[in-house]
Design a protein around this motif. Structure first.
Motif, PDB file in Angstrom:
ATOM      1  N   ARG A  64      80.591  57.983  12.647  1.00  0.00           N
ATOM      2  CA  ARG A  64      80.227  59.324  13.105  1.00  0.00           C
ATOM      3  C   ARG A  64      81.318  59.885  14.013  1.00  0.00           C
ATOM      4  NH1 ARG A  64      75.228  59.058  16.229  1.00  0.00           N
ATOM      5  NH2 ARG A  64      75.662  56.873  16.670  1.00  0.00           N
ATOM      6  N   PHE A  91      79.755  67.909  16.515  1.00  0.00           N
ATOM      7  CA  PHE A  91      79.112  68.835  15.578  1.00  0.00           C
ATOM      8  C   PHE A  91      77.798  68.176  15.170  1.00  0.00           C
ATOM      9  CE2 PHE A  91      83.750  68.559  14.109  1.00  0.00           C
ATOM     10  CZ  PHE A  91      84.203  69.314  15.177  1.00  0.00           C
ATOM     11  N   ASN A 103      75.930  63.336  14.674  1.00  0.00           N
ATOM     12  CA  ASN A 103      76.414  62.656  13.480  1.00  0.00           C
ATOM     13  C   ASN A 103      77.907  62.801  13.244  1.00  0.00           C
ATOM     14  OD1 ASN A 103      73.757  61.925  12.821  1.00  0.00           O
ATOM     15  ND2 ASN A 103      73.402  63.949  11.924  1.00  0.00           N
ATOM     16  N   ASP A 104      78.553  63.608  14.057  1.00  0.00           N
ATOM     17  CA  ASP A 104      79.981  63.876  13.851  1.00  0.00           C
ATOM     18  C   ASP A 104      80.573  64.238  15.206  1.00  0.00           C
ATOM     19  OD1 ASP A 104      82.480  64.586  12.980  1.00  0.00           O
ATOM     20  OD2 ASP A 104      81.802  66.038  11.479  1.00  0.00           O
ATOM     21  N   PRO A 124      83.777  62.421   9.141  1.00  0.00           N
ATOM     22  CA  PRO A 124      83.284  61.049   8.999  1.00  0.00           C
ATOM     23  C   PRO A 124      82.021  61.036   8.140  1.00  0.00           C
ATOM     24  CG  PRO A 124      82.815  61.907  11.205  1.00  0.00           C
ATOM     25  CD  PRO A 124      83.685  62.917  10.522  1.00  0.00           C
ATOM     26  N   GLY A 150      79.117  59.905   8.362  1.00  0.00           N
ATOM     27  CA  GLY A 150      77.808  60.207   8.946  1.00  0.00           C
ATOM     28  C   GLY A 150      77.479  61.682   9.060  1.00  0.00           C
ATOM     29  N   GLN A 176      74.375  73.128   8.261  1.00  0.00           N
ATOM     30  CA  GLN A 176      75.246  74.179   8.806  1.00  0.00           C
ATOM     31  C   GLN A 176      75.695  75.116   7.683  1.00  0.00           C
ATOM     32  OE1 GLN A 176      77.902  71.305  10.472  1.00  0.00           O
ATOM     33  NE2 GLN A 176      76.554  70.907  12.207  1.00  0.00           N
TER      34      GLN A 176
END
Lengths: 506, 506
Positions: free
Chosen positions: A223, A237, A240-241, B32, B34, B42
């Motif tokens: 992540r 973001f 998860n990121d 990534p 995840g 989004q």
């Protein structure tokens, strides 16, 4: 039903805020040079649409009904707290005329070039008109937001809710009282060996080593990712990121290493927010319009400074991990001991530049800016007198004569963006980190983990006490739950005193 | 005044569409693992808000007034054309119920996993229910959009305006008539030497070489960058930021090289759109809701195929540039001549997989898909009979027996996304590239540039005749201006016939 609809609107606001973060990350890491102008327009459009969506008649109607739906719940019910946060944010935005926001954004857009030129030519006078307008607009903004005692309180609220000029005064006084003598005493001592940090460290190896240390403290690459920028930062973001950057100087390896550990600390916070809070108010700063799970800028900084300094600059950390450093840099570190490495990365050397300051002198740079901003806001300091005030404080705190404006009042980018109110967070973060770290170490598993290189227990403590809650509780509520008291500088002062007394045989 | 307001609304729509492109680029290159789920949300939020903004009461009111303001202008006036394009797009979107769009998006979201499993297990029957729903939804969509002769015409409109089943029929017939004998004849000939393309080519060198070739044909890195993906693509975020990707196989260098040249061709189109059209309808596909300056998917493909094939796979190109290739790959190409290299990268070898097809056999893969889609739409082919129809065409066109569904009807991702209607563009692009290239070469400066490795005259020709206009003219209007006639397959057929006759001594 209306509550669910309101949460979906908040979810969309969160999506748009995360989108802005993605565009900004890209602009700072990946975007070709030619893209700047149109990227600016894309960000401006998103920014307008995001605010419009949040304060739209539709969202406000959902909010009214959601308040009614949740009225009978206990005050601490998650739903009720979420609804209250949306109400607070919408009221906040409606109190500030769109025209004022637009004017400040415009000032920020124009201010950067003026500041950059003024700094390049080390000439504060060029920047005075912009800064005077910035002060005037921020005063206007403070009046719209409202405050009890001091206009600066209104501006700090967006970054550090609850902190005021009145609460900072005794905190800063205590820090100065305790830390100025330390800095002074160190000035008379011999400096540790430092040469090996300035050897040639290939950038690829620095990247690999910085990343390996970030992963060691728990940064999850499934992540996340690490990229290169001039100024390190972390941005998420959703949980998860969560991405970090650091800078790479081939002749100074500590910059990339501690930059990465610092940003990994920020990243752990965001990666640790409860997944159930994704796209909710608890993962969205609806007042500041920024997609973040951290409860305040200071609380966020507490996590970066904890992993960078309390963990990453500790003797224990290097007694366990120095062998790993030597594996990455067999030539550069062949004649160095773990203790020498520990001492070098903790060298205390007062300087002019905040972002290059060591752990002990950093807070002085922060306190002087905070005090100056407050004085600009209440009119007790005029913009034109700023260099004199600045240089006097640097002399008082660090015993240094500022040679020119570039090394003084012009060094930070912040004011050129139209923002005032976001300096105290750095010191709040340091203090909070000290307080949380002291409390965490009471746990024997955490303490022995730190001694053996197992950082999972400490990370879990931080998840349980800080990260998972996102923006559910106020910063001081978190501190009371975790440590039994609100913000308290004594553990931090004790940490610095013990550490530097030992390092410099004070 | 209203015209200017309408253009600002379109500008915001363009900003949001570019934003979606940035998020998609990031998801394919940097994100990534995840991040997938929340990135999807989004993008969904942006997609809804973009359509809502375009068809909002506010935009429609601006449009009504802008039409009145521009009513007295000549039909070809830029302002009038722009307003007409906005009208067309808004009418289009209002004709399609939001519920239908939602259903197709949902089907696309679910379809991918089903398709991926079906392909992995080479079992078409698993994919049948999804594809049947896809066909049904697209038929419904075609009815909403409207068409004169064939429901498939309505679906192609979004990708290749003006192209219909009726116009494609004679085009495809002529291509088959001319090209099937060539493929057959080559099947009896000896293949050129190919071994050296499959040597070990380090990925870093491939990246540098591919980029150097992309720059040689004019790709501007100040407004672009090259990254790595499994499937190469080009995407633009206005003409100021146009990115390409390619794939790197350490044991097959041609993939990265021609992938980069192909995508650079697309990129030149976007980088060449008139700067004055930035954020206007001429740089925005308001019907397809995609931020692009190219006037149709086929016109876009004409530019990629032109630079990939007509330039990049020509004998002239390698007689000038092979020495450069040898500089990048001194070991791998030490025993190879420019002519051998040219012949190897043009090897014709019929196969099952579209994306691996050579220049000569590529169109057969496209024609069979287009014909099958049209037949699915008018009901003359049932989904369950698809593999049989597919395999029969592969046998007829390429003389091959399809061994299983994975190598046949399940190979493409397109249908799993809910989309039907976007295959013909590849062949339209090939045909258009042939036509434009033949016209351009009449210019002596362009012809001598190709012979000496100066690609600027050809690029300038394409800017003047294609790129700069963005979406101002229809595809066939561009062709008539540039070549004196609408789409004509003869130059393309002549090119393939001459090239492959020489290569294989037919």
């Amino acid at each position: 039903m209306s509550y669910a609809q309101l949460m979906e609107s908040v979810g969309q606001v969160n999506d748009l805020l995360n989108t802005q973060s993605i565009l900004s990350w890209d602009a700072r890491t990946m975007m070709p040079h030619g893209g700047h102008e149109t990227r600016g327009k894309q960000l401006a459009t998103l920014s307008v649409l995001t605010r419009d969506l949040l304060v739209s008649a539709n969202t406000r109607s959902q909010l009214d009904k959601a308040e009614a739906e949740t009225a009978s719940m206990p005050d601490e019910a998650v739903e009720k707290v979420m609804v209250a946060q949306v109400r607070e944010a919408i009221d906040w935005h409606l109190a500030i005329p769109a025209e004022l926001t637009r004017k400040r954004a415009e000032l920020g857009a124009n201010g950067h070039a003026v500041w950059a030129k003024a700094r390049a030519e080390s000439d504060f006078s060029q920047f005075v008109p912009i800064l005077e307008q910035t002060v005037a607009l921020n005063r206007e903004m403070a009046e719209c937001i409202g405050y009890e005692a001091h206009p600066y309180d209104a501006l700090m609220y967006r970054f550090e809710p609850g902190e005021t000029v009145a609460t900072l005064k005794p905190l800063f006084a205590r820090l100065r009282e305790a830390l100025i003598p330390l800095v002074k005493a160190i000035g008379e001592k011999e400096q540790p060996r430092f040469d090996f940090l300035e050897r040639h460290y290939p950038v690829d190896q620095q990247h690999a080593f910085a990343l390996s240390m970030a992963q060691k403290v728990g940064y999850d690459l499934n992540r996340g990712r690490l990229d290169t920028t001039l100024h390190p930062f972390e941005v998420s973001f959703t949980r998860n990121d969560v991405r970090i950057t650091t800078r790479f100087n081939p002749n100074y390896m500590a910059a990339s290493l501690f930059g990465a550990l610092h940003e990994a600390g920020h990243a752990l916070y965001e990666q640790g927010v409860d997944a159930a809070y994704t796209r909710t108010p608890f993962a969205t700063d609806l007042v500041g319009l920024y997609a973040v799970g951290g409860v305040s800028f200071g609380a966020h900084e507490s996590q970066s400074r904890l992993w960078e300094n309390h963990v990453g600059r500790s003797r224990e950390f290097w007694s366990v991990n120095f062998a790993e450093a030597q594996k990455f840099y067999p030539d550069q570190l062949s004649d160095v001991t773990a203790d020498e490495f520990f001492r070098a990365v903790n060298r205390c050397k007062p300087g002019f530049i905040r972002v290059e300051a060591d752990e002990l002198t950093y807070d002085f740079h922060v306190m002087l800016r905070t005090d100056i901003e407050a004085a600009l806001m209440d009119g007790s300091l005029a913009v034109k007198d700023l260099p004199e005030a600045w240089n006097a404080k640097i002399k008082e705190y660090l015993g240094l004569e500022v040679p020119d404006d570039a090394n003084g009042v012009l060094q930070d980018v912040h004011w050129s963006s139209g923002q005032i109110g976001t300096f105290c967070n750095y010191t709040i973060g340091n203090v909070m980190a000290g307080q949380l770290f002291e409390a965490a170490k009471q746990d024997a598993t955490i303490a022995s983990g730190l001694a053996t290189g197992d950082y999972e227990p400490l990370r879990v403590y931080m998840i349980e006490n800080v990260h998972q809650h996102g923006r559910r509780y106020r910063r001081d509520e978190l501190l009371v739950k975790a440590t039994g008291r609100t913000l308290d500088p004594e553990p931090y002062i004790a940490h610095l005193t013990a550490k530097y007394s030992e390092l410099y045989s004070l």
